[in-house]
Design a protein around this motif. Structure first.
Motif, PDB file in Angstrom:
ATOM      1  N   ARG A  28       0.853  -1.180   0.000  1.00  0.00           N
ATOM      2  CA  ARG A  28       0.000   0.000   0.000  1.00  0.00           C
ATOM      3  C   ARG A  28       0.893   1.236   0.000  1.00  0.00           C
ATOM      4  NH1 ARG A  28      -2.970   2.162   5.433  1.00  0.00           N
ATOM      5  NH2 ARG A  28      -2.982   4.333   4.830  1.00  0.00           N
ATOM      6  N   PRO A  29       0.689   2.170  -0.938  1.00  0.00           N
ATOM      7  CA  PRO A  29       1.546   3.362  -1.006  1.00  0.00           C
ATOM      8  C   PRO A  29       1.190   4.386   0.067  1.00  0.00           C
ATOM      9  CG  PRO A  29      -0.122   3.473  -2.705  1.00  0.00           C
ATOM     10  CD  PRO A  29      -0.277   2.118  -2.035  1.00  0.00           C
ATOM     11  N   PHE A  30       2.185   5.176   0.460  1.00  0.00           N
ATOM     12  CA  PHE A  30       1.992   6.285   1.391  1.00  0.00           C
ATOM     13  C   PHE A  30       2.388   7.571   0.675  1.00  0.00           C
ATOM     14  CE2 PHE A  30       2.129   2.673   4.053  1.00  0.00           C
ATOM     15  CZ  PHE A  30       1.455   2.984   5.229  1.00  0.00           C
ATOM     16  N   TYR A  31       1.581   8.609   0.818  1.00  0.00           N
ATOM     17  CA  TYR A  31       1.859   9.888   0.176  1.00  0.00           C
ATOM     18  C   TYR A  31       2.040  10.920   1.282  1.00  0.00           C
ATOM     19  CZ  TYR A  31       0.093   7.441  -3.907  1.00  0.00           C
ATOM     20  OH  TYR A  31      -0.101   6.533  -4.904  1.00  0.00           O
ATOM     21  N   ALA A  32       3.270  11.162   1.658  1.00  0.00           N
ATOM     22  CA  ALA A  32       3.543  12.031   2.794  1.00  0.00           C
ATOM     23  C   ALA A  32       3.851  13.468   2.401  1.00  0.00           C
ATOM     24  CB  ALA A  32       4.711  11.469   3.608  1.00  0.00           C
ATOM     25  N   GLN A  33       4.133  13.717   1.124  1.00  0.00           N
ATOM     26  CA  GLN A  33       4.362  15.059   0.575  1.00  0.00           C
ATOM     27  C   GLN A  33       5.700  15.656   0.992  1.00  0.00           C
ATOM     28  OE1 GLN A  33       0.892  17.731   0.358  1.00  0.00           O
ATOM     29  NE2 GLN A  33      -0.168  16.236   1.614  1.00  0.00           N
ATOM     30  N   GLU A  34       6.081  15.573   2.264  1.00  0.00           N
ATOM     31  CA  GLU A  34       7.343  16.131   2.734  1.00  0.00           C
ATOM     32  C   GLU A  34       8.162  15.036   3.413  1.00  0.00           C
ATOM     33  OE1 GLU A  34       6.297  19.241   5.365  1.00  0.00           O
ATOM     34  OE2 GLU A  34       5.845  20.682   3.765  1.00  0.00           O
ATOM     35  N   ILE A  35       9.463  15.265   3.500  1.00  0.00           N
ATOM     36  CA  ILE A  35      10.326  14.298   4.169  1.00  0.00           C
ATOM     37  C   ILE A  35       9.883  14.097   5.609  1.00  0.00           C
ATOM     38  CG2 ILE A  35      12.670  13.922   5.052  1.00  0.00           C
ATOM     39  CD1 ILE A  35      13.751  14.980   2.488  1.00  0.00           C
ATOM     40  N   ALA A  36       9.435  15.183   6.243  1.00  0.00           N
ATOM     41  CA  ALA A  36       8.948  15.059   7.621  1.00  0.00           C
ATOM     42  C   ALA A  36       7.774  14.094   7.694  1.00  0.00           C
ATOM     43  CB  ALA A  36       8.546  16.431   8.158  1.00  0.00           C
ATOM     44  N   GLY A  37       6.938  14.093   6.653  1.00  0.00           N
ATOM     45  CA  GLY A  37       5.817  13.158   6.619  1.00  0.00           C
ATOM     46  C   GLY A  37       6.288  11.736   6.480  1.00  0.00           C
ATOM     47  N   TYR A  38       7.277  11.509   5.620  1.00  0.00           N
ATOM     48  CA  TYR A  38       7.830  10.163   5.482  1.00  0.00           C
ATOM     49  C   TYR A  38       8.500   9.711   6.780  1.00  0.00           C
ATOM     50  CZ  TYR A  38       6.932   9.940   0.485  1.00  0.00           C
ATOM     51  OH  TYR A  38       6.313   9.870  -0.730  1.00  0.00           O
TER      52      TYR A  38
END
Length: 342
Positions: A28-38
């Motif tokens: 399942r993919p994750f879309y965090a937008q920013e490195i902080a989100g990842y």
């Protein structure tokens, strides 16, 4: 060095607040937008850490899924990065987990417990969540991390958890190559497979990882101490494979391995262990895992006891209370509410 606030070129979708993953080998993919989100997602999926980009234009792609047999798999593709993992959350070795990193592409290093191991395509690198570690990828990379209970990797505590050392399975080893092919089959082959065959394929992958780690660890033991370690590995592995058999006596084990009961007891003595208490502890740990598993919340306590090798539910309940300070029913209720066990 760029900090974790840089923007990643990904579709603008919200990051998930919880790592609520499927129980099938489908990422399942994750879309965090920013490195902080990842970083937040990896904190939940793998273990807490500090995430840095080593390039001006960082790009990342994170995917994850759960294993049916228990465990988690994370796939990370990225430009050069550095991730420093803390271990202040993992004080309890009984709950420690292993991280087996399949290097699909890229070059870098992993550092843990004063060992610095190079990462090359085709390698499998082993580390544990119980110790701080750092991974640095100097090139664009793709890594698939398999995460699961450390006890499963070590083969029924056949190697002491407190003596865990990071290990590198190099790409040229046939067993490592087989593990990469098995990983590809389980997660990336497009052919449809039924749940039962997928489950067995996952178990085969975990067994391969245990075999690779154990063989690497045993090779570090001096020759004059190798034989006792090998003997213990054989003994402990057989016991673990048959731990749910209520008739697993010392005599039964000795008969199958074609040794004497004295030999079995002597091997346990070299580890400052007793056969009966060792088997009981292994069964209690299995029962605890079953009680924590939400997929088995409907299973009666007496069935849990029987499935873990206890002949009588009353005996199991008494031993469980002695070991964990509460009844199995209360332990299940506490674990379900998020309070954790003893």
């Amino acid at each position: 060095m760029p900090r974790a606030s840089q923007t990643v070129n990904q579709p603008a979708r919200p990051a998930c607040s919880e790592a609520d993953l499927n129980f099938a080998p489908q990422f399942r993919p994750f879309y965090a937008q920013e490195i902080a989100g990842y970083e937040r997602e990896l904190d939940k999926l793998v273990l807490p850490g500090e995430f840095r980009a080593l390039t001006e234009r960082p790009r990342l792609q994170l995917q994850a899924c759960r294993l049916r047999a228990g465990g988690l798999v994370v796939s990370l593709e990225s430009t050069p990065i550095s991730v420093h993992h803390r271990a202040d959350h993992a004080a309890d070795l009984e709950h420690a987990e292993f991280l087996a990193s399949f290097v699909i592409a890229g070059h870098g290093v992993i550092v843990q417990n004063e060992a610095t191991l190079p990462l090359e395509p085709g390698d499998v690198i082993f580390r544990t969540t119980a110790l701080p570690s750092e991974i640095r990828m100097y090139t664009d990379s793709r890594i698939v991390v398999v995460k699961g209970p450390l006890s499963r990797l070590l083969g029924a505590h056949s190697l002491a958890m407190s003596q865990f050392t990071a290990q590198r399975g190099v790409a040229g080893l046939p067993m490592v190559q087989t593990a990469h092919r098995c990983l590809h089959h389980v997660f990336f082959d497009k052919a449809e497979s039924n749940p039962t065959s997928s489950l067995f394929a996952e178990q085969a992958l975990l067994a391969l990882l245990a075999s690779i780690y154990t063989s690497q660890a045993l090779e570090k033991i001096p020759g004059d101490a190798r034989a006792p370690a090998d003997n213990w590995q054989v003994l402990a592995s057989y016991i673990d494979a048959h731990i749910t058999d209520p008739e697993l006596s010392v005599q039964a084990v000795a008969d199958v391995l074609r040794v004497t009961t004295r030999w079995v007891h002597r091997l346990f003595k070299t580890r400052a262990l007793q056969y009966t208490s060792y088997v009981r502890e292994r069964r209690l740990q299995l029962a605890r895992e079953a009680l924590e598993d939400p997929r088995r919340s409907h299973v009666e306590i007496k069935e849990i006891a029987a499935s873990c090798g206890f002949q009588h539910a009353s005996h199991f309940i008494r031993r469980f209370h002695e070991r964990f300070g509460m009844s199995p029913a209360l332990y299940r209720k506490t674990a379900r509410s998020g309070g954790g066990g003893a």
